[in-house]
Design a protein around this motif. Sequence first.
Motif, PDB file in Angstrom:
ATOM      1  N   CYS A 215       1.454  -0.588  14.827  1.00 63.85           N
ATOM      2  CA  CYS A 215       0.450  -1.917  14.489  1.00 63.85           C
ATOM      3  C   CYS A 215       0.452  -3.290  15.036  1.00 63.85           C
ATOM      4  O   CYS A 215       1.637  -3.587  14.428  1.00 63.85           O
ATOM      5  CB  CYS A 215      -0.739  -1.515  13.630  1.00 63.85           C
ATOM      6  SG  CYS A 215      -1.781  -0.424  12.804  1.00 63.85           S
TER       7      CYS A 215
ATOM      8  N   ALA B 112      -3.204   1.374  17.346  1.00 65.71           N
ATOM      9  CA  ALA B 112      -3.354   0.700  16.343  1.00 65.71           C
ATOM     10  C   ALA B 112      -4.692   1.936  15.172  1.00 65.71           C
ATOM     11  O   ALA B 112      -4.723   2.182  14.450  1.00 65.71           O
ATOM     12  CB  ALA B 112      -4.341  -0.033  16.507  1.00 65.71           C
TER      13      ALA B 112
ATOM     14  N   GLN C 174      -2.872   4.965  13.745  1.00 65.88           N
ATOM     15  CA  GLN C 174      -2.343   4.560  12.854  1.00 65.88           C
ATOM     16  C   GLN C 174      -3.832   4.781  11.498  1.00 65.88           C
ATOM     17  O   GLN C 174      -3.372   5.467  10.383  1.00 65.88           O
ATOM     18  CB  GLN C 174      -1.501   3.797  12.376  1.00 65.88           C
ATOM     19  CG  GLN C 174      -0.540   2.967  11.648  1.00 65.88           C
ATOM     20  CD  GLN C 174       0.715   2.541  12.026  1.00 65.88           C
ATOM     21  OE1 GLN C 174       0.676   1.558  11.870  1.00 65.88           O
ATOM     22  NE2 GLN C 174       1.714   3.683  12.172  1.00 65.88           N
ATOM     23  N   ALA C 175      -4.809   3.843  11.688  1.00 65.40           N
ATOM     24  CA  ALA C 175      -5.159   3.506  10.533  1.00 65.40           C
ATOM     25  C   ALA C 175      -5.981   5.254  10.172  1.00 65.40           C
ATOM     26  O   ALA C 175      -6.444   5.704   9.568  1.00 65.40           O
ATOM     27  CB  ALA C 175      -6.930   2.972  11.464  1.00 65.40           C
TER      28      ALA C 175
ATOM     29  N   LYS D 241       0.190  -7.133  10.988  1.00 64.26           N
ATOM     30  CA  LYS D 241       0.486  -6.044   9.834  1.00 64.26           C
ATOM     31  C   LYS D 241      -0.579  -6.751   8.378  1.00 64.26           C
ATOM     32  O   LYS D 241      -0.762  -7.045   8.809  1.00 64.26           O
ATOM     33  CB  LYS D 241       2.071  -6.245   9.810  1.00 64.26           C
ATOM     34  CG  LYS D 241       2.830  -6.523  11.135  1.00 64.26           C
ATOM     35  CD  LYS D 241       3.502  -4.783  11.550  1.00 64.26           C
ATOM     36  CE  LYS D 241       4.078  -4.628  12.230  1.00 64.26           C
ATOM     37  NZ  LYS D 241       4.228  -3.884  13.188  1.00 64.26           N
TER      38      LYS D 241
ATOM     39  N   ILE E 215      -0.546   2.114   3.346  1.00 62.84           N
ATOM     40  CA  ILE E 215      -0.367   1.670   4.557  1.00 62.84           C
ATOM     41  C   ILE E 215       0.611   1.749   5.648  1.00 62.84           C
ATOM     42  O   ILE E 215       1.518   0.756   5.491  1.00 62.84           O
ATOM     43  CB  ILE E 215      -1.144   0.172   5.127  1.00 62.84           C
ATOM     44  CG1 ILE E 215      -2.346   0.120   4.070  1.00 62.84           C
ATOM     45  CG2 ILE E 215      -0.793  -0.685   6.204  1.00 62.84           C
ATOM     46  CD1 ILE E 215      -3.498   0.833   4.645  1.00 62.84           C
ATOM     47  N   HIS E 216       0.813   2.636   6.528  1.00 58.21           N
ATOM     48  CA  HIS E 216       1.593   2.719   7.725  1.00 58.21           C
ATOM     49  C   HIS E 216       1.512   1.793   8.587  1.00 58.21           C
ATOM     50  O   HIS E 216       0.671   1.710   9.355  1.00 58.21           O
ATOM     51  CB  HIS E 216       1.909   4.391   7.766  1.00 58.21           C
ATOM     52  CG  HIS E 216       2.330   4.819   6.870  1.00 58.21           C
ATOM     53  ND1 HIS E 216       4.007   5.495   6.119  1.00 58.21           N
ATOM     54  CD2 HIS E 216       1.429   6.145   6.416  1.00 58.21           C
ATOM     55  CE1 HIS E 216       3.842   6.042   5.407  1.00 58.21           C
ATOM     56  NE2 HIS E 216       2.384   7.297   4.853  1.00 58.21           N
ATOM     57  N   GLN E 217       2.741   1.203   8.816  1.00 59.67           N
ATOM     58  CA  GLN E 217       1.716  -0.415  10.228  1.00 59.67           C
ATOM     59  C   GLN E 217       2.945   0.082  11.332  1.00 59.67           C
ATOM     60  O   GLN E 217       2.803  -1.222  12.172  1.00 59.67           O
ATOM     61  CB  GLN E 217       1.673  -1.409   9.084  1.00 59.67           C
ATOM     62  CG  GLN E 217       2.967  -2.136   8.690  1.00 59.67           C
ATOM     63  CD  GLN E 217       2.482  -2.838   7.636  1.00 59.67           C
ATOM     64  OE1 GLN E 217       1.750  -3.835   7.477  1.00 59.67           O
ATOM     65  NE2 GLN E 217       3.748  -3.719   7.109  1.00 59.67           N
TER      66      GLN E 217
ATOM     67  N   ASN F  57      -3.638   6.866   8.444  1.00 62.05           N
ATOM     68  CA  ASN F  57      -3.488   5.937   6.850  1.00 62.05           C
ATOM     69  C   ASN F  57      -5.505   6.312   6.309  1.00 62.05           C
ATOM     70  O   ASN F  57      -4.921   6.943   4.770  1.00 62.05           O
ATOM     71  CB  ASN F  57      -3.837   4.811   6.702  1.00 62.05           C
ATOM     72  CG  ASN F  57      -2.437   4.173   7.806  1.00 62.05           C
ATOM     73  OD1 ASN F  57      -1.908   4.734   7.464  1.00 62.05           O
ATOM     74  ND2 ASN F  57      -2.481   2.521   7.707  1.00 62.05           N
TER      75      ASN F  57
ATOM     76  N   THR G 179      -4.671  -1.396  10.712  1.00 57.80           N
ATOM     77  CA  THR G 179      -3.756  -0.462  10.287  1.00 57.80           C
ATOM     78  C   THR G 179      -5.578   0.845   9.193  1.00 57.80           C
ATOM     79  O   THR G 179      -4.936   1.456   8.663  1.00 57.80           O
ATOM     80  CB  THR G 179      -3.008  -0.636   9.343  1.00 57.80           C
ATOM     81  OG1 THR G 179      -3.719  -1.872   8.155  1.00 57.80           O
ATOM     82  CG2 THR G 179      -2.080  -1.787   9.936  1.00 57.80           C
TER      83      THR G 179
ATOM     84  N   TYR H 257       5.292   0.616   6.441  1.00 54.12           N
ATOM     85  CA  TYR H 257       4.738   1.213   5.056  1.00 54.12           C
ATOM     86  C   TYR H 257       4.560  -0.027   3.980  1.00 54.12           C
ATOM     87  O   TYR H 257       5.297  -1.083   4.221  1.00 54.12           O
ATOM     88  CB  TYR H 257       5.030   1.949   5.030  1.00 54.12           C
ATOM     89  CG  TYR H 257       6.101   2.394   3.556  1.00 54.12           C
ATOM     90  CD1 TYR H 257       5.404   2.062   2.022  1.00 54.12           C
ATOM     91  CD2 TYR H 257       7.139   2.530   3.991  1.00 54.12           C
ATOM     92  CE1 TYR H 257       6.267   2.406   1.088  1.00 54.12           C
ATOM     93  CE2 TYR H 257       8.400   2.429   3.272  1.00 54.12           C
ATOM     94  CZ  TYR H 257       7.510   2.685   1.813  1.00 54.12           C
ATOM     95  OH  TYR H 257       8.762   2.849   0.897  1.00 54.12           O
TER      96      TYR H 257
END
Length: 236
Positions: free
Chosen positions: A18, A72, A75-76, A21, A13-15, A79, A48, A5
């Motif tokens: 993804c 991705a 995750q986006a 980065k 932003i957790h990544q 976030n 992200t 993150y």
Amino acid sequence: MANTYFQFKQFTIHQDQCAMKVSTEACILGAWVSASKPSRILDIGTGTGLLALMLAQRIDAPIDAIELDECAAKQAGQNVKESDWANRITVINKDVFEWLNTTERPYDLIVSNPPFFTNSLKSDTSRKNLAKHDTSKFNKENLAFALKSLLSETGKAYILYPELESQQFKEQVERMGLFYAEALVIRNQTNGSVFRVLSQVSKFKFSCPIEELNIREGSSHSEKFNELLKDYYLKL
């Protein structure tokens, strides 16, 4: 191992899901872009969700963030959900070149940090290849076509490429009858080689003075870089 993150002042932003980065150049793009009260914003290849969240922090407008990769996009979406602007950002898990045929929305502001590697060796991971390489689908010609289709008549797009790829992109943009100009030239060090070029694209002819940004001056970040990112970075 990359951090799972990246903590900004007003969002996280957790990544870990993804391929791409958080990067310094993407942060510069998100912090530098300006717009005069856009009615709608589009982030092409959101990854992200970084650019969408950076823009949402300072521009009060609805934002569509489109991402082809399912992991991705999820995750986006997470976030965005954990941010203060979840009601203004919509994450769309689709291929932008197919999606543009189904939407009638013009956008006053479009941003993209697209994949650009063309002749370099590809990795063994297909998701990383899609995120980093200028593929037959997500190439400069198709991106230029997407901008022509999605920009409003008075809209502006800001696209981030290395120097050579930016010039190649310029050729495609002008073939589409759009207007291109270098807006920001980024170097890692004062008098160093060009690291990235942030270009402005629109449907109308415009005058755009070229700005320059050195990320570092010696071993420290430059004053201009610090000023640009001060509302986002926890430490500079």
